[in-house]
Design a protein around this motif. Structure first.
Motif, mmCIF file in Angstrom:
data_model
loop_
_atom_site.group_PDB
_atom_site.id
_atom_site.type_symbol
_atom_site.label_atom_id
_atom_site.label_comp_id
_atom_site.label_asym_id
_atom_site.label_seq_id
_atom_site.Cartn_x
_atom_site.Cartn_y
_atom_site.Cartn_z
ATOM 1 N N CYS A 27 -5.434 5.434 -7.378
ATOM 2 C CA CYS A 27 -4.915 6.387 -6.400
ATOM 3 C C CYS A 27 -3.367 5.610 -6.544
ATOM 4 O O CYS A 27 -3.083 4.475 -6.231
ATOM 5 N N ASN A 94 0.517 4.976 -2.284
ATOM 6 C CA ASN A 94 -0.526 4.157 -2.526
ATOM 7 C C ASN A 94 -0.362 3.561 -3.989
ATOM 8 O O ASN A 94 -0.036 4.341 -4.816
ATOM 9 N N THR A 106 -4.396 -3.827 -5.960
ATOM 10 C CA THR A 106 -3.691 -3.337 -5.222
ATOM 11 C C THR A 106 -2.087 -4.039 -5.186
ATOM 12 O O THR A 106 -2.270 -5.334 -5.579
ATOM 13 N N LYS A 138 -10.256 5.288 2.305
ATOM 14 C CA LYS A 138 -8.973 5.778 2.188
ATOM 15 C C LYS A 138 -8.897 6.906 0.988
ATOM 16 O O LYS A 138 -8.241 7.829 1.025
#
Length: 190
Positions: A27, A94, A106, A138
């Motif tokens: 993502c 994101n 991330t 998420k």
């Protein structure tokens, strides 16, 4: 284990992706880095399931990463957001990847070629099931209802269910053709 990287981020992402064994859930707002894309294709060819969510943005639409091979190999690509990208539109911003439900990458790093030149960071989270499950929730909560499909030599937008139905139909047609071909060849020998 938690680790942070400020240098060679591109290589760190590729190294972790290349270790995937079962699935990748990606993502990222922008995805234009062909090297990262090729590393994803390499693990997909080994049987890793791949689902990508990207921002519905011109950067992604004009990218050399067109997702055709990923889609042809039963990968999934969906987008989020308004293509017009006005000031009042909400942007999916994101930047995370879940590898085998055991690793999360991330940070500020967009998956673009330009990001290699920026001052960026990523955090790699391993063996932290509570944290990783939050990222997985998420991911599921923002999974789009629409995705890309291949028509002719271009990629177009279709509802995910329609894409899956077409892929399953093509797979069934292929399996029937193979079966018919094998049966025909066997009977021709007698």
């Amino acid at each position: 284990m938690i680790d942070v990287h400020f240098e060679n981020i591109h290589s760190q992402i590729i190294n972790h992706i290349s270790q995937a064994e079962s699935d990748l859930k990606i993502c990222v707002a922008w995805f234009t880095d062909v090297d990262i894309y090729n590393s994803i294709l390499a693990v997909q060819r080994k049987g890793v399931s791949v689902y990508v969510i990207i921002a519905n943005h011109q950067f992604n639409k004009k990218s050399k990463v067109d997702f055709k091979e990923l889609l042809q190999n039963k990968g999934y690509v969906g987008y989020i957001g308004n293509l017009n990208d006005t000031v009042t539109d909400r942007l999916m911003h994101n930047k995370f990847c879940i590898i085998d439900n055991d690793i999360v990458i991330t940070g500020s790093y967009n998956w673009t070629f330009k990001a290699r030149l920026n001052d960026e960071n990523v955090i790699v989270i391993k063996n932290q099931p509570n944290v990783i499950s939050k990222f997985a929730k998420k991911f599921e909560s923002i999974k789009p209802q629409y995705g890309f499909s291949i028509k002719g030599n271009s990629v177009k937008l279709l509802p995910i269910e329609q894409i899956m139905a077409k892929l399953e139909k093509k797979q069934n047609e292929f399996e029937r053709a193979v079966k018919n071909h094998l049966t025909k060849n066997i009977t021709d020998k007698f």
